[in-house]
Design a protein around this motif. Structure first.
Motif, PDB file in Angstrom:
ATOM      1  N   VAL A   1      -3.523   4.628  -0.997  1.00 30.20           N
ATOM      2  CA  VAL A   1      -4.189   5.098   0.027  1.00 30.20           C
ATOM      3  C   VAL A   1      -4.148   6.567  -0.127  1.00 30.20           C
ATOM      4  O   VAL A   1      -2.978   7.316  -0.064  1.00 30.20           O
TER       5      VAL A   1
ATOM      6  N   ASN B   1       0.850  -1.242   0.040  1.00 35.15           N
ATOM      7  CA  ASN B   1       0.052   0.061  -0.251  1.00 35.15           C
ATOM      8  C   ASN B   1       0.981   1.370   0.156  1.00 35.15           C
ATOM      9  O   ASN B   1       1.792   1.496   0.764  1.00 35.15           O
TER      10      ASN B   1
ATOM     11  N   VAL C   1       1.646   2.777   6.775  1.00 42.99           N
ATOM     12  CA  VAL C   1       1.303   2.508   5.315  1.00 42.99           C
ATOM     13  C   VAL C   1       2.705   1.938   4.816  1.00 42.99           C
ATOM     14  O   VAL C   1       3.865   2.462   5.542  1.00 42.99           O
TER      15      VAL C   1
END
Length: 325
Positions: free
Chosen positions: A182, A154, A199
């Motif tokens: 994201v 991500n 993340v």
């Protein structure tokens, strides 16, 4: 009769020129507001705060920075569009302005017609960056993980449809597999989550993460410029590692509401150019990986148009739609 008309037209033109000159001589007459259309802590905010003191010295009025984040910079940009076109409200933004024009929300009014370019201030590499606990040692490991299973990483971006998001999509196209993106409301909140390990990686302007990389809190994987950044020579380029010929640099610039008198725009460009030439400012910008450009309005307009065209192609190739936001 023709002679009288010619004399009348000449008089009107002279009067208009005199009014414009008077406006330029009187400007500014109150504090100047710089709108940064992102939250504090991102690359544009870092740049604006580095330049503001020198700009204030040249203008002779206080320069106040106002962060208006949201909607991938649209909220702050719209605030500038509503401001009086008198040179006392400036927009300092990056190539996300072109990106949101390439991917506007449904029914949105175009932003660029309501703005007048003043100065193309700087350019800088974007940076793919991770944290030490991610297990991603370098850009090759990042690519390998994505190729093994698309979406297995991500990647935070400072807004859906921003220039950073579209640059990450370009890297994904070169790899042949896409991460899970994201979206954050700016680089500041994104970097806070990256530092916390929320993340796996992020795509930001190099200057936004330069200090954290120097002190070892973050790990730079690759920059998107054609050559390595002088301020971070240990970080390789995307081009030399996984995608020969890859190059996508970001830019930042100053704009004002359309309708701002030309003489005022010229005065703002001169002040901005002088601020960028300040030795202290240049040293700070160089340390952040920013390259001073200082180009005038006509050059800035060309770059805006070209960037919007390129990002439109990225949007089409990746199949990104406003409904994804």
């Amino acid at each position: 009769m023709n002679g009288r008309r010619t004399l009348l037209v000449a008089s009107m033109l002279a009067a208009a020129a005199a009014r414009a000159q008077a406006q330029a001589q009187a400007f500014p007459i109150r504090p100047v507001r710089i709108v940064v259309p992102f939250p504090p802590g991102g690359g544009v905010d870092v740049f604006a705060r580095a330049v503001a003191p020198a700009l204030q010295a040249r203008l002779g009025q206080p320069v106040v920075i106002e962060n208006i984040g949201g909607a991938s910079s649209r909220l702050g940009t719209q605030a500038v569009l509503r401001a009086a076109p008198d040179g006392h409200t400036l927009l300092v933004t990056n190539d996300t302005l072109a990106a949101v024009e390439a991917l506007p929300p449904r029914g949105a009014t175009p932003l660029l017609p309501g703005l007048a370019p003043v100065t193309l201030a700087i350019d800088a590499p974007n940076l793919l960056v991770t944290h030490p606990r991610s297990g991603i040692a370098d850009i090759q490991a990042y690519a390998a993980r994505l190729k093994a299973r698309a979406g297995s990483v991500n990647v935070g971006v400072p807004g859906w449809g921003t220039s950073h998001h579209l640059t990450s999509e370009l890297i994904a196209q070169a790899i042949g597999a896409r991460p899970e993106h994201v979206s954050y409301r700016g680089g500041g909140p994104l970097l806070a989550d990256l530092l916390a390990g929320t993340v796996d990686a992020a795509l930001v302007t190099l200057g936004a993460a330069a200090d954290q990389i120097r002190d070892g809190r973050l790990v730079g994987l690759a920059v998107t410029s054609a050559a390595r950044a002088p301020s971070a020579p240990a970080i390789p380029t995307v081009a030399e590692t996984i995608a020969p010929g890859f190059e996508q640099v970001t830019w930042m610039g100053v704009l004002v509401p359309a309708g701002t008198p030309p003489a005022v725009r010229e005065a703002l460009h001169a002040a901005t150019r002088a601020a960028l030439d300040d030795a202290t400012v240049r040293e700070r910008l160089a340390g952040l990986g920013f390259g001073v450009v200082g180009a005038p309005a006509d050059r800035f307009a060309q770059v805006l148009s070209g960037t919007a065209t390129r990002f439109a192609a990225v949007v089409a190739a990746a199949g990104i739609t406003p409904a994804d936001a």
